[in-house]
Design a protein around this motif. Structure first.
Motif, short mmCIF file in Angstrom:
data_model
loop_
_atom_site.label_atom_id
_atom_site.label_comp_id
_atom_site.label_asym_id
_atom_site.label_seq_id
_atom_site.Cartn_x
_atom_site.Cartn_y
_atom_site.Cartn_z
N GLU A 158 -30.81 27.01 38.20
CA GLU A 158 -31.23 26.53 36.92
C GLU A 158 -29.75 25.85 36.23
O GLU A 158 -29.75 24.93 35.64
CB GLU A 158 -31.90 27.51 36.05
N ALA A 159 -28.97 26.83 36.13
CA ALA A 159 -27.63 26.35 35.83
C ALA A 159 -26.96 25.10 36.46
O ALA A 159 -26.47 23.90 35.88
CB ALA A 159 -26.51 27.25 35.68
N GLY A 160 -27.17 25.02 37.94
CA GLY A 160 -26.74 24.16 38.51
C GLY A 160 -27.29 22.82 38.35
O GLY A 160 -26.81 21.74 38.09
N GLU A 161 -28.68 22.82 38.20
CA GLU A 161 -29.48 21.87 37.89
C GLU A 161 -28.99 21.07 36.38
O GLU A 161 -29.01 19.85 36.06
CB GLU A 161 -30.89 21.88 37.78
N ARG A 162 -28.69 21.99 35.57
CA ARG A 162 -28.33 21.49 34.23
C ARG A 162 -27.00 20.83 34.17
O ARG A 162 -26.73 19.79 33.61
CB ARG A 162 -28.26 22.62 33.25
N HIS A 163 -26.05 21.30 34.90
CA HIS A 163 -24.77 20.69 35.28
C HIS A 163 -24.73 19.40 35.77
O HIS A 163 -24.37 18.16 35.58
CB HIS A 163 -23.81 21.63 35.91
N GLU A 164 -25.87 19.33 37.04
CA GLU A 164 -25.83 18.11 37.77
C GLU A 164 -26.65 17.03 36.79
O GLU A 164 -26.27 15.88 36.79
CB GLU A 164 -26.95 18.46 38.98
N GLY A 165 -27.45 17.53 35.87
CA GLY A 165 -28.30 16.40 34.88
C GLY A 165 -27.10 15.83 33.74
O GLY A 165 -27.04 14.62 33.64
N ARG A 166 -26.27 16.74 33.69
CA ARG A 166 -24.86 16.48 32.67
C ARG A 166 -24.19 15.40 33.60
O ARG A 166 -23.61 14.46 33.05
CB ARG A 166 -24.27 17.44 32.07
N HIS A 167 -23.93 15.68 34.73
CA HIS A 167 -23.15 14.77 35.52
C HIS A 167 -23.77 13.62 35.84
O HIS A 167 -23.05 12.33 35.55
CB HIS A 167 -22.91 15.21 36.99
N HIS A 168 -24.94 13.47 35.99
CA HIS A 168 -25.48 12.08 35.95
C HIS A 168 -25.60 11.22 34.75
O HIS A 168 -25.26 10.04 34.70
CB HIS A 168 -26.93 12.18 36.48
N GLY A 169 -25.81 11.95 33.50
CA GLY A 169 -25.81 10.91 32.51
C GLY A 169 -24.31 10.88 31.93
O GLY A 169 -24.09 9.80 31.50
N LEU A 170 -23.39 11.71 32.16
CA LEU A 170 -22.02 11.27 32.11
C LEU A 170 -21.46 10.05 32.96
O LEU A 170 -20.68 9.23 32.35
CB LEU A 170 -20.88 12.49 32.26
N THR A 171 -22.13 10.18 33.99
CA THR A 171 -21.67 8.88 35.00
C THR A 171 -22.40 7.67 34.40
O THR A 171 -21.50 6.60 34.43
CB THR A 171 -22.28 9.09 36.35
N ALA A 208 -21.53 22.29 38.92
CA ALA A 208 -22.87 22.27 39.53
C ALA A 208 -22.63 22.82 40.82
O ALA A 208 -23.58 23.38 41.48
CB ALA A 208 -23.42 20.66 39.57
N ILE A 209 -21.42 22.43 41.48
CA ILE A 209 -21.53 22.95 43.02
C ILE A 209 -21.14 24.20 42.99
O ILE A 209 -21.66 25.09 43.79
CB ILE A 209 -20.11 22.11 43.47
N SER A 210 -20.48 24.70 42.16
CA SER A 210 -20.15 26.07 42.06
C SER A 210 -21.26 26.93 41.91
O SER A 210 -21.83 27.84 42.60
CB SER A 210 -19.26 26.50 40.82
N ASP A 211 -22.17 26.39 40.81
CA ASP A 211 -23.48 27.26 40.69
C ASP A 211 -24.50 27.34 41.69
O ASP A 211 -24.96 28.29 42.22
CB ASP A 211 -24.25 26.77 39.20
N LYS A 212 -24.46 26.07 42.17
CA LYS A 212 -25.57 25.93 43.38
C LYS A 212 -24.90 26.59 44.80
O LYS A 212 -25.80 27.54 45.41
CB LYS A 212 -25.55 24.27 44.01
N ASN A 213 -23.70 26.88 44.96
CA ASN A 213 -23.25 27.74 46.07
C ASN A 213 -23.38 29.06 45.71
O ASN A 213 -23.91 29.97 46.76
CB ASN A 213 -21.65 27.53 46.13
N SER A 214 -23.22 29.73 44.49
CA SER A 214 -23.57 30.94 44.06
C SER A 214 -25.18 31.17 44.31
O SER A 214 -25.46 32.37 44.80
CB SER A 214 -23.07 31.52 42.61
N ALA A 215 -25.95 30.22 44.08
CA ALA A 215 -27.46 30.45 44.21
C ALA A 215 -27.51 30.75 45.88
O ALA A 215 -28.25 31.75 46.04
CB ALA A 215 -28.18 29.35 43.63
N VAL A 216 -27.07 29.95 46.52
CA VAL A 216 -27.22 30.16 47.86
C VAL A 216 -26.70 31.43 48.20
O VAL A 216 -27.29 32.06 49.33
CB VAL A 216 -26.26 28.85 48.83
#
Length: 190
Positions: free
Chosen positions: A129-142, A54-62
């Motif tokens: 979009e990929a970052g949001e997907r990874h972040e959603g997974r992170h929250h679910g896995l938490t 999530a962090i990597s994809d959001k950095n790439s988006a920026v």
């Protein structure tokens, strides 16, 4: 989700007492705790991976947004130059052909600049979009990991209460719920 080392020691201590007593139920509960700990570790590993992605994809988006902004600025500067040459051609008929040629050059270059900027913005959107997907997974896995950890704690209650079975059943249910939630997390955020 980080645990304090003392928590692991406490669970291990309860399991050790169970083994020394030779009570088969306590041994079963201890094995359940061990299995739940492994499940929690696996889920935590996936959670960490999703966080990094999530962090990597959001950095790439920026980065893509910054690059797109640069391209748009270049496009606008060249558009201004194009317009200046068009106006100069109207004002100076004796040099009109040269000015129109320059204006055409800028116009042609801007087609490519616009394409580059649009492509970078498209990439930005894909990374977001990929970052949001990874972040959603992170929250679910938490949440899944938390369920399993609570299951571990509840299982120790069976040992502490000298053989009450309901906490052990509850720990199994929490472990299963955590596993199901982790699986659902990946299905819900493909």
């Amino acid at each position: 989700m980080d645990e304090l080392p003392s928590e692991h020691m406490e669970h291990a201590e309860h399991a050790e007492h169970a083994v020394h007593e030779g009570n088969q139920f306590f041994i079963t509960v201890s094995a359940t705790i061990a299995v739940l700990a492994v499940v929690a570790a696996v889920i935590a590993s996936f959670e960490t991976t999703e966080t990094g992605a999530a962090i990597s994809d959001k950095n790439s988006a920026v980065l893509r947004q910054a690059q797109a902004s640069d391209e748009w600025a270049y496009y606008q500067a060249r558009s201004i130059k194009q317009k200046m040459f068009e106006l100069a051609a109207d004002e100076h008929p004796d040099k009109a052909d040269d000015y129109r040629k320059q204006a055409k050059h800028y116009e042609e270059d801007n087609i490519e600049e616009k394409r580059k900027a649009d492509e970078l913005q498209k990439q930005r959107d894909e990374f977001l979009e990929a970052g949001e997907r990874h972040e959603g997974r992170h929250h679910g896995l938490t949440l899944a990991e938390t369920m399993v950890h609570v299951g571990i704690a509840v299982a120790t209650v069976s040992i502490i209460t000298k053989g009450q079975r309901w906490p052990w059943y509850g720990s199994i249910l929490l472990g299963i719920a955590g596993i199901i939630w982790a699986a659902w997390t990946y299905l819900a955020h493909p």
